[in-house]
Motif scaffolding. Structure first.
Motif, short mmCIF file in Angstrom:
data_model
loop_
_atom_site.label_atom_id
_atom_site.label_comp_id
_atom_site.label_asym_id
_atom_site.label_seq_id
_atom_site.Cartn_x
_atom_site.Cartn_y
_atom_site.Cartn_z
N ILE A 24 2.72 42.85 56.63
CA ILE A 24 3.87 43.75 56.45
C ILE A 24 5.10 42.98 56.01
N GLU A 25 5.39 41.86 56.69
CA GLU A 25 6.61 41.11 56.38
C GLU A 25 6.50 40.38 55.04
N ALA A 82 8.55 40.11 62.76
CA ALA A 82 9.09 39.87 61.42
C ALA A 82 9.87 38.56 61.37
N ARG A 101 9.12 35.23 59.07
CA ARG A 101 10.15 34.66 58.19
C ARG A 101 10.40 33.19 58.53
N SER A 139 4.81 41.40 52.45
CA SER A 139 4.98 42.46 51.45
C SER A 139 6.47 42.76 51.26
N ARG A 140 7.19 42.81 52.38
CA ARG A 140 8.62 43.09 52.32
C ARG A 140 9.37 41.95 51.61
N LEU A 141 9.03 40.73 51.93
CA LEU A 141 9.68 39.58 51.30
C LEU A 141 9.38 39.52 49.81
N LYS A 197 8.71 42.14 47.83
CA LYS A 197 9.48 43.20 47.16
C LYS A 197 10.95 42.82 47.00
N LYS A 198 11.46 42.03 47.95
CA LYS A 198 12.86 41.58 47.87
C LYS A 198 13.03 40.40 46.91
#
Length: 235
Positions: free
Chosen positions: A34-35, A4, A8, A37-39, A41-42
């Motif tokens: 995965i990362e 992750a 980033r 997608s997370r970024l 959503k944030k």
């Protein structure tokens, strides 16, 4: 460093407005998915279309989308494509019209995509482009669509294209003669006639052999515009 953290770190290196994909990050694709997608959503990155992201500058009314140029470059790179259609012909100086649709010749599945107010049409390309031959392919596309280019005539298009080809190096003219063999008979005949007029007859033999000697191409072109047009059955 965790996967992750690696993702980033790679994302941080991209300037705002530049589009990137999983593949651009050059790391484990599953970890990148995965990362990212997370970024997303944030709100740290924005999604352009499926699998394409960008870091957005903040404007008065929210995140600012990438420029048309950045969007075009993203699709060109993804499909090893190049800009074609009216926008390309405008850049070549063949028409003054600005298109409402941006066309990209690409290996990707042909379709039309709306990104904000920008409509992008992906069309099937005839050749895999290299940086060195994009202009040659755009010339051939223009001749293939010579009757469809707006705010001009076939004669005007030919005069302008002859001027462009005149400035090409001998190596580029030879490459042009090879590329044209994958295009329509009319396009081949036009290139053959132009090259012969520019004293490049040594590159026209294969083109002439590829044409049906009984086929005539009716474009309303006068001899004053295309000196050897009649020899190439262009009238």
């Amino acid at each position: 460093m965790s996967s992750a953290s690696v993702v980033r770190s790679l994302v941080d290196k991209y300037p705002t407005g530049q589009v990137f994909t999983y593949d651009d990050l050059k790391c484990d694709k599953a970890a990148a998915a995965i990362e990212l997608s997370r970024l997303y959503k944030k709100g740290a990155i924005q999604k352009l279309t499926r699998g394409r992201f960008y870091k957005a500058a903040q404007g008065t009314f929210g995140p600012i989308r990438p420029t048309e140029e950045a969007i075009i470059q993203a699709y060109q790179k993804a499909g090893q494509g190049y800009e074609t259609g009216i926008m390309a012909y405008n850049r070549l100086g063949l028409t003054t019209q600005i298109p409402s649709v941006i066309e990209i010749a690409t290996t990707m599945e042909p379709r039309t995509i709306m990104i904000g107010n920008t409509k992008i049409k992906l069309v099937r390309q005839r050749q895999s482009p290299k940086k060195s031959n994009v202009q040659l392919l755009q010339i051939l596309d223009a001749l293939r669509q010579i009757k469809k280019i707006p705010d001009t005539t076939p004669s005007e298009v030919l005069i302008n294209i002859k001027g462009i080809i005149t400035l090409l190096s001998d190596i580029e003219k030879k490459e042009l003669s090879k590329l044209t063999l994958d295009f329509t008979p009319r396009t081949r005949a036009l290139i053959g006639a132009i090259l012969e007029e520019l004293d490049c007859k040594k590159y026209t033999d294969a083109i002439k052999q590829s044409l049906n000697t009984t086929t005539t191409f009716r474009l309303g072109i006068k001899e004053s515009v295309l000196k050897y047009g009649r020899e190439w059955k262009i009238v």
